[in-house]
Write an enzyme that holds these catalytic residues in place. Structure first.
Site, PDB file in Angstrom:
ATOM      1  CD  GLN A   1      26.530  37.986  33.050  1.00 61.94           C
ATOM      2  OE1 GLN A   1      27.730  38.223  32.984  1.00 61.94           O
ATOM      3  NE2 GLN A   1      25.627  38.910  32.830  1.00 61.94           N
ATOM      4  CG  ASN A   2      22.525  37.464  38.798  1.00 65.89           C
ATOM      5  OD1 ASN A   2      23.554  38.046  38.461  1.00 65.89           O
ATOM      6  ND2 ASN A   2      21.334  38.019  38.734  1.00 65.89           N
ATOM      7  CB  ILE A   3      26.190  32.892  42.196  1.00 67.13           C
ATOM      8  CG1 ILE A   3      26.465  34.174  42.997  1.00 67.13           C
ATOM      9  CG2 ILE A   3      27.209  32.767  41.067  1.00 67.13           C
ATOM     10  CD1 ILE A   3      27.795  34.171  43.728  1.00 67.13           C
ATOM     11  CG  ASP A   4      20.851  36.083  42.829  1.00 66.52           C
ATOM     12  OD1 ASP A   4      20.146  35.309  42.152  1.00 66.52           O
ATOM     13  OD2 ASP A   4      20.996  37.286  42.549  1.00 66.52           O
TER      14      ASP A   4
ATOM     15  CG  HIS B   1      29.148  33.464  36.011  1.00 73.66           C
ATOM     16  ND1 HIS B   1      29.117  34.835  35.967  1.00 73.66           N
ATOM     17  CD2 HIS B   1      29.746  33.065  34.860  1.00 73.66           C
ATOM     18  CE1 HIS B   1      29.681  35.246  34.819  1.00 73.66           C
ATOM     19  NE2 HIS B   1      30.059  34.193  34.146  1.00 73.66           N
TER      20      HIS B   1
ATOM     21  CB  CYS C   1      35.392  17.499  48.705  1.00 73.87           C
ATOM     22  SG  CYS C   1      37.060  17.158  49.322  1.00 73.87           S
TER      23      CYS C   1
ATOM     24  CB  CYS D   1      39.240  13.560  52.277  1.00 74.19           C
ATOM     25  SG  CYS D   1      38.895  15.031  51.309  1.00 74.19           S
TER      26      CYS D   1
ATOM     27  CG  ASN E   1      22.460  47.579  32.529  1.00 76.11           C
ATOM     28  OD1 ASN E   1      22.369  46.610  33.284  1.00 76.11           O
ATOM     29  ND2 ASN E   1      23.533  48.335  32.466  1.00 76.11           N
TER      30      ASN E   1
ATOM     31  CD  GLU F   1      26.592  51.931  35.417  1.00 73.08           C
ATOM     32  OE1 GLU F   1      27.238  51.040  34.842  1.00 73.08           O
ATOM     33  OE2 GLU F   1      26.872  52.354  36.546  1.00 73.08           O
TER      34      GLU F   1
HETATM   35  P1  NAD Z   1      27.873  43.985  36.545  1.00 72.92           P
HETATM   36  O1  NAD Z   1      28.110  44.326  37.987  1.00 72.92           O
HETATM   37  O2  NAD Z   1      28.966  43.979  35.579  1.00 72.92           O
HETATM   38  O3  NAD Z   1      26.759  44.897  35.926  1.00 72.92           O
HETATM   39  C1  NAD Z   1      25.556  45.100  36.563  1.00 72.92           C
HETATM   40  C2  NAD Z   1      24.817  46.125  35.719  1.00 72.92           C
HETATM   41  O4  NAD Z   1      23.513  46.234  36.259  1.00 72.92           O
HETATM   42  C3  NAD Z   1      25.450  47.504  35.746  1.00 72.92           C
HETATM   43  O5  NAD Z   1      25.697  47.928  34.414  1.00 72.92           O
HETATM   44  C4  NAD Z   1      24.370  48.391  36.420  1.00 72.92           C
HETATM   45  O6  NAD Z   1      24.216  49.631  35.786  1.00 72.92           O
HETATM   46  C5  NAD Z   1      23.128  47.575  36.235  1.00 72.92           C
HETATM   47  N1  NAD Z   1      22.150  47.729  37.308  1.00 72.92           N
HETATM   48  C6  NAD Z   1      22.361  47.830  38.652  1.00 72.92           C
HETATM   49  N2  NAD Z   1      21.186  47.922  39.316  1.00 72.92           N
HETATM   50  C7  NAD Z   1      20.204  47.876  38.364  1.00 72.92           C
HETATM   51  C8  NAD Z   1      18.784  47.943  38.418  1.00 72.92           C
HETATM   52  N3  NAD Z   1      18.113  48.065  39.582  1.00 72.92           N
HETATM   53  N4  NAD Z   1      18.097  47.872  37.243  1.00 72.92           N
HETATM   54  C9  NAD Z   1      18.760  47.770  36.053  1.00 72.92           C
HETATM   55  N5  NAD Z   1      20.105  47.710  35.955  1.00 72.92           N
HETATM   56  C10 NAD Z   1      20.808  47.765  37.093  1.00 72.92           C
HETATM   57  O7  NAD Z   1      27.138  42.612  36.613  1.00 72.92           O
HETATM   58  P2  NAD Z   1      27.291  41.432  35.661  1.00 72.92           P
HETATM   59  O8  NAD Z   1      27.428  41.899  34.245  1.00 72.92           O
HETATM   60  O9  NAD Z   1      26.216  40.532  36.035  1.00 72.92           O
HETATM   61  O10 NAD Z   1      28.719  40.789  36.049  1.00 72.92           O
HETATM   62  C11 NAD Z   1      29.194  40.638  37.350  1.00 72.92           C
HETATM   63  C12 NAD Z   1      29.535  39.205  37.687  1.00 72.92           C
HETATM   64  O11 NAD Z   1      29.529  39.048  39.081  1.00 72.92           O
HETATM   65  C13 NAD Z   1      28.527  38.263  37.178  1.00 72.92           C
HETATM   66  O12 NAD Z   1      29.179  37.466  36.297  1.00 72.92           O
HETATM   67  C14 NAD Z   1      28.005  37.462  38.370  1.00 72.92           C
HETATM   68  O13 NAD Z   1      28.445  36.134  38.270  1.00 72.92           O
HETATM   69  C15 NAD Z   1      28.676  38.017  39.553  1.00 72.92           C
HETATM   70  N6  NAD Z   1      27.751  38.619  40.556  1.00 72.92           N
HETATM   71  C16 NAD Z   1      26.577  37.997  40.859  1.00 72.92           C
HETATM   72  C17 NAD Z   1      25.706  38.566  41.778  1.00 72.92           C
HETATM   73  C18 NAD Z   1      24.401  37.876  42.071  1.00 72.92           C
HETATM   74  O14 NAD Z   1      24.328  36.664  41.969  1.00 72.92           O
HETATM   75  N7  NAD Z   1      23.347  38.632  42.426  1.00 72.92           N
HETATM   76  C19 NAD Z   1      26.028  39.771  42.394  1.00 72.92           C
HETATM   77  C20 NAD Z   1      27.256  40.375  42.084  1.00 72.92           C
HETATM   78  C21 NAD Z   1      28.099  39.772  41.137  1.00 72.92           C
HETATM   79 ZN    ZN Z   2      36.743  15.149  50.433  1.00 73.57          ZN
END
Ligand code: NAD
Ligand code: ZN
Length: 254
Positions: free
Chosen positions: A104-107, A122, A130, A158, A221, A223
């Protein structure tokens, strides 16, 4: 379950897997200095109404507010390096065990760590598009220039606003990544869920799909998550510590 038992159970599951997949969320990247959205005091959800600034409707109505909000996140992401949790997944792919990372990360940190098969549900910051003529641009260069100049990025052709290729609230998930992720989930016999609260739908349906198709589930995780009750092994620990421990366990077992 005792910690040692949980590790040996997880190692046994990973060793016996023929189709191991990983499903990752923001928690896998917190050790790289990128805050998640939901942990207390992370800041990202507190500065503004996220459903507004980080939605496609908010973006269209007021791109400036979106770019103000995204500025610190973009800077952090562009400067971030993969941490031991990302490196552990890259190692698992290199030795032929891990078949796919669904994130789900964009990083972009999974790719920076070396993983080649990554499905980004994501989107990502590698490209920007654009909003009018749909020309695509190098997203990292656009963001670097935005961080430097503070001007909202605009199209050379544009002059319309550019949108980074990240999925905002109210947008569909990218269809190809979603299909690949669904296929990987159906094929997985073991799924590692790492650093996701599993509260963001529809991405959170991917682990449920894997479960319905018979995958064993290992959750790492900090939590509790919505799937803890359905998992075979649950660690409420830091992924950046636990994943390298699992790799050591695998090496000792071989
Ligand atoms: P979330 O914020 O809903 O949940 C993150 C979970 O990770 C929490 O439950 C937390 O307890 C756990 N966590 C935090 N640090 C941890 C660690 N060191 N080890 C293990 N667990 C840990 O994140 P999500 O469910 O990914 O949803 C948030 C949305 O926001 C995503 O869909 C994503 O697209 C976006 N997002 C992306 C980034 C990124 O790309 N790094 C950062 C923030 C949000
Ligand atoms: Zn354009």
């Amino acid at each position: 379950m005792e910690a040692v038992d949980a590790i040996s159970k997880a190692v046994t599951l990973i060793r016996s897997a023929r189709n191991l997949a990983a499903f990752t969320g923001a928690g896998i990247s917190t050790a790289s200095g990128i805050p998640d959205f939901r942990s207390p005091n992370s800041g990202l959800w507190e500065a503004a109404d996220p459903m507004l600034v980080a939605s496609i409707f908010g973006f269209r109505a007021n791109p400036g507010a979106f770019f103000d909000w995204v500025r610190p996140l973009a800077k952090t992401i562009l400067d971030a390096k993969p941490n031991p949790a990302h490196m552990a997944l890259a190692h698992l792919e290199r030795i032929g065990i891990l078949k796919a990372v669904i994130t789900q990360n964009i990083d972009m940190l999974h790719q920076r760590a070396g993983n080649q098969i990554v499905y980004e549900l994501h989107g990502h910051f590698r490209e920007a598009t654009c909003t009018h003529c749909f020309r695509t641009f190098d997203g990292e260069a656009i963001l670097q220039e935005f961080l430097r100049s503070r001007d909202i990025p605009r199209c050379d052709t544009c002059n319309s606003v550019l949108k980074p290729n990240v999925i905002l609230f109210g947008e569909q998930l990218p269809i190809q990544a979603l299909r690949h992720a669904q296929d990987a989930a159906k094929q997985a016999d073991v799924l590692l869920i790492i650093g996701s609260s599993l509260e963001v739908a529809p991405a959170s349906e991917i682990p449920l799909l894997a479960r319905r198709h018979g995958a064993k589930i290992v959750i790492i995780n900090l939590e509790q998550t919505l799937m803890d009750g359905d998992a075979d092994v649950v660690f409420h620990q830091d992924a950046a510590q636990l994943l390298p421990e699992l790799i050591r366990g695998l090496e000792q077992a071989n």
